[in-house]
Design a protein around this motif. Sequence first.
Motif, PDB file in Angstrom:
ATOM      1  N   ARG A 124       0.837  -1.213   0.000  1.00 31.41           N
ATOM      2  CA  ARG A 124       0.000   0.000   0.000  1.00 31.41           C
ATOM      3  C   ARG A 124       0.865   1.254   0.000  1.00 31.41           C
ATOM      4  O   ARG A 124       0.551   2.230  -0.688  1.00 31.41           O
ATOM      5  N   THR A 125       1.956   1.224   0.755  1.00 31.91           N
ATOM      6  CA  THR A 125       2.860   2.379   0.770  1.00 31.91           C
ATOM      7  C   THR A 125       3.554   2.533  -0.574  1.00 31.91           C
ATOM      8  O   THR A 125       3.728   3.642  -1.071  1.00 31.91           O
ATOM      9  N   LEU A 126       3.931   1.413  -1.176  1.00 27.16           N
ATOM     10  CA  LEU A 126       4.543   1.468  -2.500  1.00 27.16           C
ATOM     11  C   LEU A 126       3.560   2.012  -3.533  1.00 27.16           C
ATOM     12  O   LEU A 126       3.923   2.833  -4.376  1.00 27.16           O
ATOM     13  N   ALA A 162       1.068   4.035  -2.897  1.00 26.28           N
ATOM     14  CA  ALA A 162       0.938   5.472  -2.623  1.00 26.28           C
ATOM     15  C   ALA A 162       2.097   6.243  -3.248  1.00 26.28           C
ATOM     16  O   ALA A 162       1.906   7.338  -3.781  1.00 26.28           O
ATOM     17  N   GLY A 163       3.290   5.670  -3.186  1.00 28.01           N
ATOM     18  CA  GLY A 163       4.441   6.320  -3.811  1.00 28.01           C
ATOM     19  C   GLY A 163       4.312   6.416  -5.312  1.00 28.01           C
ATOM     20  O   GLY A 163       4.581   7.456  -5.920  1.00 28.01           O
ATOM     21  N   VAL A 164       3.891   5.331  -5.939  1.00 32.40           N
ATOM     22  CA  VAL A 164       3.731   5.322  -7.400  1.00 32.40           C
ATOM     23  C   VAL A 164       2.647   6.300  -7.833  1.00 32.40           C
ATOM     24  O   VAL A 164       2.822   7.061  -8.799  1.00 32.40           O
ATOM     25  N   LEU A 165       1.530   6.300  -7.125  1.00 31.13           N
ATOM     26  CA  LEU A 165       0.451   7.227  -7.474  1.00 31.13           C
ATOM     27  C   LEU A 165       0.853   8.683  -7.238  1.00 31.13           C
ATOM     28  O   LEU A 165       0.491   9.563  -8.025  1.00 31.13           O
ATOM     29  N   GLY A 166       1.601   8.940  -6.175  1.00 29.93           N
ATOM     30  CA  GLY A 166       2.065  10.296  -5.912  1.00 29.93           C
ATOM     31  C   GLY A 166       2.991  10.808  -7.000  1.00 29.93           C
ATOM     32  O   GLY A 166       2.857  11.943  -7.472  1.00 29.93           O
ATOM     33  N   VAL A 167       3.933   9.958  -7.404  1.00 28.26           N
ATOM     34  CA  VAL A 167       4.859  10.369  -8.468  1.00 28.26           C
ATOM     35  C   VAL A 167       4.112  10.541  -9.785  1.00 28.26           C
ATOM     36  O   VAL A 167       4.341  11.509 -10.523  1.00 28.26           O
ATOM     37  N   GLY A 168       3.179   9.642 -10.089  1.00 22.23           N
ATOM     38  CA  GLY A 168       2.424   9.740 -11.342  1.00 22.23           C
ATOM     39  C   GLY A 168       1.553  10.978 -11.403  1.00 22.23           C
ATOM     40  O   GLY A 168       1.557  11.706 -12.398  1.00 22.23           O
ATOM     41  N   GLY A 205       5.818  11.211  -3.061  1.00 24.43           N
ATOM     42  CA  GLY A 205       5.783   9.877  -3.655  1.00 24.43           C
ATOM     43  C   GLY A 205       7.133   9.189  -3.598  1.00 24.43           C
ATOM     44  O   GLY A 205       7.227   7.987  -3.322  1.00 24.43           O
ATOM     45  N   LEU A 206       8.200   9.946  -3.844  1.00 22.50           N
ATOM     46  CA  LEU A 206       9.544   9.370  -3.740  1.00 22.50           C
ATOM     47  C   LEU A 206       9.855   8.960  -2.313  1.00 22.50           C
ATOM     48  O   LEU A 206      10.470   7.916  -2.061  1.00 22.50           O
ATOM     49  N   TYR A 207       9.414   9.764  -1.354  1.00 23.26           N
ATOM     50  CA  TYR A 207       9.634   9.411   0.043  1.00 23.26           C
ATOM     51  C   TYR A 207       8.864   8.143   0.413  1.00 23.26           C
ATOM     52  O   TYR A 207       9.402   7.232   1.040  1.00 23.26           O
ATOM     53  N   PHE A 208       7.590   8.071   0.024  1.00 25.37           N
ATOM     54  CA  PHE A 208       6.802   6.875   0.322  1.00 25.37           C
ATOM     55  C   PHE A 208       7.386   5.636  -0.355  1.00 25.37           C
ATOM     56  O   PHE A 208       7.392   4.549   0.225  1.00 25.37           O
ATOM     57  N   GLY A 209       7.868   5.806  -1.574  1.00 26.56           N
ATOM     58  CA  GLY A 209       8.506   4.672  -2.264  1.00 26.56           C
ATOM     59  C   GLY A 209       9.769   4.227  -1.547  1.00 26.56           C
ATOM     60  O   GLY A 209      10.033   3.023  -1.431  1.00 26.56           O
ATOM     61  N   ALA A 210      10.544   5.176  -1.061  1.00 26.11           N
ATOM     62  CA  ALA A 210      11.765   4.817  -0.336  1.00 26.11           C
ATOM     63  C   ALA A 210      11.441   4.114   0.976  1.00 26.11           C
ATOM     64  O   ALA A 210      12.114   3.175   1.387  1.00 26.11           O
ATOM     65  N   VAL A 211      10.380   4.555   1.646  1.00 34.86           N
ATOM     66  CA  VAL A 211       9.959   3.897   2.892  1.00 34.86           C
ATOM     67  C   VAL A 211       9.467   2.483   2.592  1.00 34.86           C
ATOM     68  O   VAL A 211       9.750   1.543   3.339  1.00 34.86           O
ATOM     69  N   VAL A 243      10.356   0.392   0.216  1.00 30.75           N
ATOM     70  CA  VAL A 243      11.415  -0.567  -0.112  1.00 30.75           C
ATOM     71  C   VAL A 243      12.455  -0.671   0.997  1.00 30.75           C
ATOM     72  O   VAL A 243      13.376  -1.465   0.898  1.00 30.75           O
ATOM     73  N   GLY A 244      12.320   0.138   2.029  1.00 24.53           N
ATOM     74  CA  GLY A 244      13.207   0.047   3.178  1.00 24.53           C
ATOM     75  C   GLY A 244      14.473   0.852   3.074  1.00 24.53           C
ATOM     76  O   GLY A 244      15.426   0.622   3.824  1.00 24.53           O
ATOM     77  N   ALA A 245      14.517   1.818   2.170  1.00 21.46           N
ATOM     78  CA  ALA A 245      15.718   2.638   2.017  1.00 21.46           C
ATOM     79  C   ALA A 245      15.803   3.736   3.085  1.00 21.46           C
ATOM     80  O   ALA A 245      16.865   4.254   3.357  1.00 21.46           O
ATOM     81  N   VAL A 246      14.683   4.056   3.686  1.00 17.49           N
ATOM     82  CA  VAL A 246      14.662   5.108   4.724  1.00 17.49           C
ATOM     83  C   VAL A 246      14.338   4.485   6.055  1.00 17.49           C
ATOM     84  O   VAL A 246      13.525   3.669   6.229  1.00 17.49           O
TER      85      VAL A 246
END
Length: 79
Positions: free
Chosen positions: A4-6, A8-14, A68-74, A76-79
């Motif tokens: 769901r977080t991923l 949200a990241g994709v939709l935010g960036v799009g 969106g980039l922040y949510f995507g990073a969260v 995948v565990g990068a943050v």
Amino acid sequence: MDYRTLLAGVLGVGLGAVLIAAPEVVVRAHTVGRVPGDRGGEYGTDGESNSGIRRLVRGVGAALVLAGLYFGAVAVGAV
């Protein structure tokens, strides 16, 4: 990974990319069906939207891309 977080990241960036690339379309969609304040001009001409409004739409788009980039990073565990 939280999908769901991923998502949200994709939709935010799009959505942010759409707002940055085509702010005039967003302004037109928002004002469809409203009567213009001034009735001057030639028949068939469209009024120009304010450049400040387009800048605001692009700013919101940039904020959505960053979120969106922040949510995507969260996701995948990068943050």
